[in-house]
Scaffold this active site. Structure first.
Site, short mmCIF file in Angstrom:
data_model
loop_
_atom_site.label_atom_id
_atom_site.label_comp_id
_atom_site.label_asym_id
_atom_site.label_seq_id
_atom_site.Cartn_x
_atom_site.Cartn_y
_atom_site.Cartn_z
N ARG A 174 -14.29 -5.52 3.42
CA ARG A 174 -12.87 -5.51 3.04
C ARG A 174 -12.19 -6.79 3.53
O ARG A 174 -11.37 -7.38 2.82
CB ARG A 174 -12.16 -4.29 3.64
CG ARG A 174 -12.57 -2.94 3.13
CD ARG A 174 -12.24 -2.72 1.67
NE ARG A 174 -10.85 -3.02 1.34
CZ ARG A 174 -9.79 -2.25 1.64
NH1 ARG A 174 -9.96 -1.11 2.29
NH2 ARG A 174 -8.57 -2.59 1.27
N ARG A 230 0.87 -1.18 0.00
CA ARG A 230 0.00 0.00 0.00
C ARG A 230 0.91 1.23 0.00
O ARG A 230 1.71 1.41 0.92
CB ARG A 230 -0.90 0.02 1.24
CG ARG A 230 -1.82 1.26 1.32
CD ARG A 230 -2.62 1.23 2.61
NE ARG A 230 -3.40 2.43 2.79
CZ ARG A 230 -4.66 2.59 2.41
NH1 ARG A 230 -5.28 1.59 1.79
NH2 ARG A 230 -5.31 3.71 2.62
N CYS A 271 -15.68 4.62 0.52
CA CYS A 271 -14.56 3.75 0.85
C CYS A 271 -13.96 4.05 2.22
O CYS A 271 -13.23 3.20 2.76
CB CYS A 271 -13.48 3.85 -0.23
SG CYS A 271 -12.94 5.53 -0.59
N ASP A 278 -16.07 9.85 -2.45
CA ASP A 278 -14.80 9.73 -1.74
C ASP A 278 -14.42 11.14 -1.29
O ASP A 278 -15.03 12.13 -1.69
CB ASP A 278 -13.74 9.14 -2.68
CG ASP A 278 -12.45 8.73 -1.98
OD1 ASP A 278 -12.41 8.78 -0.73
OD2 ASP A 278 -11.50 8.36 -2.68
N GLN A 335 -10.54 -2.66 -2.58
CA GLN A 335 -11.69 -1.88 -2.14
C GLN A 335 -12.89 -2.12 -3.04
O GLN A 335 -14.03 -2.25 -2.57
CB GLN A 335 -11.35 -0.39 -2.13
CG GLN A 335 -12.51 0.51 -1.74
CD GLN A 335 -12.96 0.34 -0.31
OE1 GLN A 335 -12.15 0.44 0.60
NE2 GLN A 335 -14.25 0.11 -0.09
N HIS A 377 -7.16 0.85 -6.65
CA HIS A 377 -7.45 0.30 -5.31
C HIS A 377 -8.37 -0.92 -5.48
O HIS A 377 -9.53 -0.90 -5.09
CB HIS A 377 -8.13 1.37 -4.47
CG HIS A 377 -8.14 1.10 -3.01
ND1 HIS A 377 -7.60 -0.03 -2.44
CD2 HIS A 377 -8.66 1.82 -1.96
CE1 HIS A 377 -7.76 0.01 -1.13
NE2 HIS A 377 -8.40 1.11 -0.81
#
Length: 325
Positions: free
Chosen positions: A312, A108, A272, A231, A138, A135
């Site tokens: 997740r 990450r 997210c 987001d 996600q 991502h």
């Protein structure tokens, strides 16, 4: 139907077929059922997982750790000050060393090229836990949440509202294009995804029957939507752009009026996380207009954000088991 994904990397969902993506989502739903029943198959017994974090995280770190332990693996957290990747040791050399000791590597961080180089040299599966471009883990959790809600993904009317050129917009567009959704990015034209990403997704959409729409008109973009997604307006490392982003994106705030504009009483809200939805964070106290969603929506009956956050863990478990076990 089971798919043999052993040894595969997950750098972006563009590398996976629609059936492979759906397989991972369906596997995650089954892992969730098993965990809720207190059943832990231990598919990753004696496996060791390296978790490289250039960027800090709540959900990604915790999801990988819990998923690994649930399945019998040992996760090792490697923060930016714990290893010398890119500083005193090249990315390639780091990948070769970790690949000799670990069975899988999560990364990450910032540059997508870093996770690509890790994958090229590690000799074990590498999973993208977030880069500036993509991502993918996600999106698996997002689509799992949608499938739990509606029972299907094909044909879902999915509106992403706000900053349309970030890693979330890119990744959602790829996934939606692969899986045959009616996907809209609702954003100022200056924040549309890069042309190359759009072109690639249009090709995926042509194969799947998906539709992709980019519009700066909120009423047009959210009409009949099953899902409204947003987001934060400034990603990690873009804090100096917050005032400009607020001025540009305030008309795209997700609020009760926008949810009503969908005309769909069953429309759900996704995010997210983390989210600015109230004044209980330092940045929201500094910039009161930074809220990309009102608390009325975030904490309201349409919100599925905490189901999404839990998912997740289940989707990451599905990815690790599919590529390692």
């Amino acid at each position: 139907m089971a798919f043999n994904l052993k040894g595969r990397h997950l750098l972006t969902l563009a590398d996976y077929t629609p059936k492979e993506i759906e397989y991972l989502i369906d596997s995650a739903i089954e892992f969730k059922r098993l965990k809720n029943a207190g059943v832990f198959p231990k598919n990753l017994q004696n496996k060791n997982i390296a978790l490289i974090f250039e960027k800090p995280s709540t959900r990604t770190r915790c999801a990988f750790v819990v998923a690994a332990i649930d399945e019998g693996a040992h996760p090792e957290y490697l923060g930016k000050n714990d290893i010398q990747i890119g500083k005193k040791e090249s990315i390639a050399d780091t990948a070769k060393v970790l690949g000799r000791m670990f069975d899988g590597i999560q990364f990450r961080g910032f540059h997508h090229e870093t996770v690509e180089e890790l994958a090229a040299h590690a000799g074990v599966p590498v999973w993208n836990g977030l880069t500036d471009s993509y991502h993918p883990t996600q999106i698996l959790a997002d689509f799992m949440t949608v499938k739990e809600e509606f029972g299907h993904l094909r044909g879902i009317r999915f509106a992403y509202v706000g900053d349309g050129r970030n890693n979330m917009a890119n990744s959602l567009m790829i996934g939606a294009a692969k899986l045959g959704m009616d996907f809209r990015i609702v954003a100022p034209a200056s924040l549309y995804p890069e042309a190359a990403v759009q072109e690639r997704c249009q090709a995926f959409a042509a194969a799947s029957g998906a539709s992709i729409t980019l519009t700066d008109k909120v009423d047009e973009g959210v009409a009949d939507a099953d899902v409204i997604y947003t987001d934060v307006w400034a990603s990690m490392g873009e804090e100096d752009q917050i005032p400009a982003r607020i001025a540009l994106l305030k008309p795209y705030q997700v609020n009760a009026k926008m949810m009503e504009q969908t005309g769909n009483p069953n429309c759900i809200f996704l995010h997210c996380l983390p989210s600015f939805h109230d004044d209980r964070t330092q940045l929201a106290q500094t910039y009161p207009d930074i809220l990309e969603v009102t608390d009325e929506v975030f904490s309201g009956p349409a919100s599925r954000v905490f189901d999404e956050a839990e998912n997740r863990m289940h989707t990451i478990k599905a990815v690790m088991v599919a590529t390692l076990a």
